[in-house]
Design a protein around this motif. Sequence first.
Motif, PDB file in Angstrom:
ATOM      1  N   UNK A 277      29.837 -28.022  54.782  1.00 55.52           N
ATOM      2  CA  UNK A 277      30.817 -26.985  54.596  1.00 55.52           C
ATOM      3  C   UNK A 277      30.914 -25.855  55.537  1.00 55.52           C
ATOM      4  N   UNK A 278      29.779 -25.558  56.110  1.00 55.59           N
ATOM      5  CA  UNK A 278      29.468 -24.583  57.182  1.00 55.59           C
ATOM      6  C   UNK A 278      30.342 -25.197  58.522  1.00 55.59           C
ATOM      7  N   UNK A 279      30.272 -26.370  58.906  1.00 53.95           N
ATOM      8  CA  UNK A 279      30.849 -26.906  60.051  1.00 53.95           C
ATOM      9  C   UNK A 279      32.497 -27.062  59.649  1.00 53.95           C
ATOM     10  N   UNK A 280      32.718 -27.269  58.416  1.00 54.02           N
ATOM     11  CA  UNK A 280      34.190 -27.554  58.105  1.00 54.02           C
ATOM     12  C   UNK A 280      34.929 -26.228  58.400  1.00 54.02           C
ATOM     13  N   UNK A 281      34.039 -25.162  58.137  1.00 56.25           N
ATOM     14  CA  UNK A 281      34.580 -23.751  58.257  1.00 56.25           C
ATOM     15  C   UNK A 281      34.840 -23.225  59.559  1.00 56.25           C
ATOM     16  N   UNK A 282      34.142 -23.806  60.611  1.00 60.64           N
ATOM     17  CA  UNK A 282      34.159 -23.248  62.096  1.00 60.64           C
ATOM     18  C   UNK A 282      35.694 -23.442  62.399  1.00 60.64           C
ATOM     19  N   UNK A 283      35.895 -22.371  63.291  1.00 62.51           N
ATOM     20  CA  UNK A 283      37.150 -22.538  63.977  1.00 62.51           C
ATOM     21  C   UNK A 283      37.038 -23.573  65.088  1.00 62.51           C
TER      22      UNK A 283
END
Length: 512
Positions: A277-283
């Motif tokens: 989830x964190x990686x997916x949220x990175x710009x």
Amino acid sequence: MSALFPALAAAARAAHGTHDTHDPHGTDGDVRHRPALRFGDRELTYGALACAAGAVAERISGAGRVAVWATPTLETAVGAVAALLAGVPAVPLNPRTGERELAHIIRDSAPHLVLAGPDDELPPVLAALERIDIEAAGPGGVSGPGEAPGPGVRALPAEPGPETAALIVYTSGTTGPPKGAVLPRRAIAATLDALADAWEWTGDDVLVQALPLFHVHGLILGVLGPLRRGGAVRHLGRFSAEGVGRELGTGATMLFGVPTMYHRLAEAVDGDPELAKSLAGARLLVSGSAALPVHDHERLFAATGRRVVERYGMTETLMNTSVRVDGEPCPGSVGLPLPGVELRLVEEDGTEITALDGETVGEIQVRGPNLFTGYLNRPDATAAAFDGDWFRTGDMAVRAPDGQVRIVGRKATDLIKSGGYKIGAGEIENALLEHPQVREAAVTGEPDDDLGERVVAWVVPADPARPPSGDELAGHVASQLAPHKRPRTVRFLDALPRNDMGKIMKRSLPHG
């Protein structure tokens, strides 16, 4: 004021009441209170950084050259910024460098003093240098988000000229003692601004990284880059998937890493939904310093829906190409030349390769404002590194019909001439890594009476107790690429030798 760091200059001006306090990048609030650097639980705002770095800059002004004991700490970042503010060339020192090599660097660069953290233990070879301990807090103190930097922020020195040496960064020295690449302020500004264009990098971005600060990746891109934009950097100190997930999950927007780091993230993300989830949220996820295997590209994309962007550069040229955030993702490609950078491929005799067929291999040559001014004390090496005004990178690549660059390896270690073909080791390594029983792979060439050179694969198996056969791997490569690219010899290892940046050191592989 310092044109390299507009937000830092604004913080210093605001402290002296000589300018408004608003952030020059257009965000709300006093720029002095904006987070600038964070290492672990220690943070400096722009106001506190202006105070701390300004104090060090004042002490080293006119010092000639300074060495910086480059640990992954707030003190190192402050010291590097201070040297740039003072207009004094800085020589970052790798604390893990051996005594003989370190002595060579000190003799060659002749620094007048060394900047270090108060708790750093320096080796005897540095004993003759005057030492200045960096007080990262400065008179204003370490400040957390929203805290004022306190009194004592200094007026920053006048900006030196664009050709003034900013950093002297020593190369790896694979063919002799390390050479000091002299990087002018012009090259740093040009590279960071070109990346801002390619990546839409702004002062709103918060970067996460865990890179060494004695290389251009960690120091110039990973510390000076955010500061030039007016954004923030959070340095983990030591890489961990947990740390990356935590920071990207709490406001960070970008991640800079090397392939080894992304490989570990790819292995961790399948069993960690919060990390996914964190990686997916990175710009933006950026990989550099070596090629990221296509297999890891695809694993991360499958788990997160995010593509990793690759860029290509080296110490002498800083950044040459990058995949753009507004372009089509292309795993295995390092993108297009950055604004201001000219790039060409040439044959061994210097003839330019005009084919954009994705197959014709040539050496990359570049020119532009991103280039270094030369090797310190080595006019012979500097002259040999150029073909006219084109810098010979030693990297081999092909170009696709749309101009995208795909690197196939280093000319010295990764270009294999076998049976009349020019073969790049990188594409064979990618093919091997797609095999489910291969964990790591490196490819080299060895002399062969019949072929000239034969392709040799060095493989770390996924299960050491049940490695795949050499014939199986050769057949796999032949089916993916072409029969002449298959490994003729396969050797199994427990691990591949790597340097501090995670690059495979092929010269350290045992001879067959």
